[in-house]
Design a protein around this motif. Structure first.
Motif, mmCIF file in Angstrom:
data_model
loop_
_atom_site.group_PDB
_atom_site.id
_atom_site.type_symbol
_atom_site.label_atom_id
_atom_site.label_comp_id
_atom_site.label_asym_id
_atom_site.label_seq_id
_atom_site.Cartn_x
_atom_site.Cartn_y
_atom_site.Cartn_z
ATOM 1 N N THR A 133 8.915 -20.922 49.471
ATOM 2 C CA THR A 133 9.257 -21.633 48.243
ATOM 3 C C THR A 133 7.757 -22.039 47.315
ATOM 4 O O THR A 133 7.948 -22.360 46.354
ATOM 5 N N ALA A 154 25.339 -24.507 46.684
ATOM 6 C CA ALA A 154 24.546 -23.969 45.728
ATOM 7 C C ALA A 154 24.705 -22.724 46.098
ATOM 8 O O ALA A 154 24.358 -21.658 44.808
ATOM 9 N N LYS A 203 16.636 -23.897 47.998
ATOM 10 C CA LYS A 203 15.945 -23.893 46.615
ATOM 11 C C LYS A 203 15.611 -22.441 46.018
ATOM 12 O O LYS A 203 15.504 -22.088 44.894
ATOM 13 N N GLY A 206 16.789 -27.395 52.888
ATOM 14 C CA GLY A 206 16.736 -27.689 51.672
ATOM 15 C C GLY A 206 15.687 -26.716 50.860
ATOM 16 O O GLY A 206 16.162 -26.260 49.664
ATOM 17 N N ARG A 207 14.709 -26.726 51.405
ATOM 18 C CA ARG A 207 13.779 -25.440 50.600
ATOM 19 C C ARG A 207 14.486 -24.152 50.579
ATOM 20 O O ARG A 207 14.391 -23.413 49.826
ATOM 21 N N GLU A 265 17.688 -20.883 43.224
ATOM 22 C CA GLU A 265 17.395 -21.313 41.861
ATOM 23 C C GLU A 265 16.677 -20.192 41.172
ATOM 24 O O GLU A 265 16.175 -20.439 40.054
ATOM 25 N N GLN A 266 16.032 -19.335 42.048
ATOM 26 C CA GLN A 266 15.201 -18.263 41.128
ATOM 27 C C GLN A 266 15.799 -17.343 40.157
ATOM 28 O O GLN A 266 17.067 -17.390 40.166
#
Length: 194
Positions: free
Chosen positions: A12, A71, A43, A39-40, A46-47
């Motif tokens: 990340t 997500a 993420k 959580g990481r 979201e890339q």
């Protein structure tokens, strides 16, 4: 645990080269998520479109970190999932309750005839088949009538599923909890990790 945290950081951290981040995401997808790491991992969804997003989606789908399914679904329904890998990861995660949203995505992709959209729709069709959604037959049947790679892929999926004992596309247990960590692992053979 320190190694897992280091992998999560490598996956990340934006200063890390993209190919290293993708490899770290792949490694994280192969192990159980731990508190804070999941959580990481989420993420990565979201890339922008590309290998890191695709690999991150696979990793989330395979490791099924708590709370990451929503997500993953948002990513699958977004235009960033240009390859349909997040849609496949929703099925891998066991997101049966999101089959309707994926079927809607497949319908919205139907008018598009460019190669990328056809391949994305093929992967969404595969996800629907894995989730045992009846719309998979329609999606893959329509795609099977198209020329090129997407049509060949869809025809192969339908044929392979029908020829396998019990239908390999529908062989997933009804409960994700019923899966063993010792289950056979399928890494997308075209997962873009170099």
């Amino acid at each position: 645990l320190e190694g897992v945290a280091a992998l999560a950081l490598a996956a990340t951290e934006t200063a890390t080269p993209a190919d290293v981040r993708a490899a770290a995401a792949l490694a994280l997808g192969l192990i159980d998520p731990t508190e804070g790491v999941s959580g990481r991992l989420a993420k990565l969804l979201e890339q922008p479109a590309g290998p890191l997003l695709d690999t991150g989606a696979w990793a989330v789908g395979n490791s099924r970190p708590p709370g990451a399914l929503s997500a993953l679904v948002r990513c699958a329904l977004s235009e960033r999932d240009t390859q349909g890998r997040a849609a496949l990861a929703v099925a891998q995660f066991g997101g049966q309750e999101h089959a309707g949203a994926l079927a809607g995505l497949a319908r919205s992709l139907a008018p598009r005839t460019d190669a990328a959209s056809l391949m994305r729709r093929s992967r969404v069709g595969l996800a629907l088949a894995i989730l045992q959604d009846p719309s998979a037959d329609v999606v893959l049947g329509e795609l099977g009538r198209t020329p090129g790679r997407a049509g060949a892929f869809a025809r192969w999926l339908v044929k392979a599923s029908r020829e396998a004992p019990g239908g390999w596309l529908t062989g997933r247990p009804a409960s994700v909890a019923a899966l063993s960590r010792d289950r056979p692992l399928w890494v997308d053979p075209i997962c873009p990790v170099h």
